[in-house]
Design an enzyme around this catalytic site. Sequence first.
Site, mmCIF file in Angstrom:
data_model
loop_
_atom_site.group_PDB
_atom_site.id
_atom_site.type_symbol
_atom_site.label_atom_id
_atom_site.label_comp_id
_atom_site.label_asym_id
_atom_site.label_seq_id
_atom_site.Cartn_x
_atom_site.Cartn_y
_atom_site.Cartn_z
ATOM 1 N NE ARG A 28 16.843 3.100 -9.786
ATOM 2 C CZ ARG A 28 16.067 1.512 -9.481
ATOM 3 N NH1 ARG A 28 14.887 1.064 -9.695
ATOM 4 N NH2 ARG A 28 16.728 0.276 -8.955
ATOM 5 C CG ASP A 50 8.272 24.341 -18.967
ATOM 6 O OD1 ASP A 50 8.859 24.554 -17.982
ATOM 7 O OD2 ASP A 50 9.695 24.161 -19.300
HETATM 8 C C1 PLP Z 1 14.482 25.441 -14.948
HETATM 9 C C2 PLP Z 1 13.826 25.422 -15.872
HETATM 10 C C3 PLP Z 1 13.292 23.668 -17.267
HETATM 11 C C4 PLP Z 1 15.007 22.918 -16.610
HETATM 12 O O1 PLP Z 1 14.460 22.871 -15.341
HETATM 13 P P1 PLP Z 1 15.571 22.300 -14.206
HETATM 14 O O2 PLP Z 1 15.485 21.969 -12.826
HETATM 15 O O3 PLP Z 1 16.898 23.025 -13.865
HETATM 16 O O4 PLP Z 1 16.357 20.986 -14.811
HETATM 17 C C5 PLP Z 1 12.672 23.518 -18.057
HETATM 18 N N1 PLP Z 1 11.800 24.656 -18.373
HETATM 19 C C6 PLP Z 1 11.977 25.786 -17.678
HETATM 20 C C7 PLP Z 1 10.591 27.083 -18.289
HETATM 21 C C8 PLP Z 1 12.947 26.191 -16.515
HETATM 22 O O5 PLP Z 1 12.242 27.425 -16.698
#
Ligand code: PLP
Length: 385
Positions: free
Chosen positions: A46, A170
């Site tokens: 972990r 993001d």
């Molecule tokens: C898919 C996605 C997420 C979340 O990711 P997971 O791997 O599904 O938990 C976050 N931000 C964006 C822009 C995504 O496309």
Amino acid sequence: MKFATRAIHAGQEPDPSTGATITPIFQTSTYTQAGLGQNKGYEYSRTGNPTRTALEACLASLENAHYGLAFSSGMAATSAILSLLRPGDHVLSCDDLYGGSYRIFEKVMRPTGVDISYVDARDVDAYAAAIRPETKLVWIETPTNPLLTLVDIAAVAQIAHAHNALVVVDNTFASPFLQQPLDLGADIIVHSTTKYINGHSDVVGGAVLTNDRGAYEAIKFYQNAAGGVPSPFDAWLTLRGVKTLAVRMRQHCENARRVASFLAGHPNVERVYYPGLESHPDHALARRQMRDFGGMVSFAFKGKREDVDTFVRGLKVFALAESLGGIESLCCHPASMTHGSIPAEEREKRGVTDTLLRLSVGIEDADDLIADLEQALARVPVAAH
Ligand SMILES: *Cc1c(COP(=O)(O)O)cnc(C)c1O
């Protein structure tokens, strides 16, 4: 070294004990110690695992970051960043946000006493107007989902830093091949590695990359404390996937460009959303901020919702499915799939109408993709307009 080379080699020295060229899957939970306090840097998986360490170093290198942390999903990575927040803190975000991020902001963070507000993603002045002394994070996504709007990362970073807030980007939709937010002034990057980074639709994973030592240490502490880590096999699959990121992204972009221009000329298509089209409102920013325009194309149908259903049932190469960024082409209907939980009125206001479709353009032969769209569009009556 350049990007494509780092994707294959960064963090991936031959295994010192065997010479194995490819990083092994260290499928172990624990590590034998020679004596008290005598370990080789690993005690329990972990906390740390060599396959994961290789992935973390590779992803950090691709985002020009000092520090990388891998997680069991994009949302686990997101929640680790949110662990930086305390009651009374404020998050400033944009209205065109990944649904899961919106959900954790509203349903998990808000009840703990964290306030969140949302501004028009493209409107730089709106960020300046909405930032507060207690704003700790400015959380943006660019290009956005599903309308592929761009946020000016450098401009938002300038505003955030003037108020001592950290900028989180993001970077899932662009991938580090197309856009490196830390170089534009962002502080923390979050990825769903499920998408372009792994690229083969066979792993769910996430990552956090940063140059901020304090943020890294706090997020690493949370990674071990909460335990949302990837398995050694998932870390290995992701490492294998990311090796081809550069060639895949070039082909995704090339295919998406062709699909977007095909759709733009079709009589049943009302509007195409693709940052590579000169008609896109953020085309100039996309040229400045991104290396190319990406593999996602959204379009609105001329006609009725029933026509959209006829169209998606007619597709033979594109699969009707959520997610994105894999080698295979997918088609998604945001209003009933990814954005189904947003009230209809709010959705329509944002442009996510019942006739909007989002394509994740894969790396099949572009001729086959266009032929598939063409034959499925031919099943729909030409809209009288
Ligand atoms: C898919 C996605 C997420 C979340 O990711 P997971 O791997 O599904 O938990 C976050 N931000 C964006 C822009 C995504 O496309």
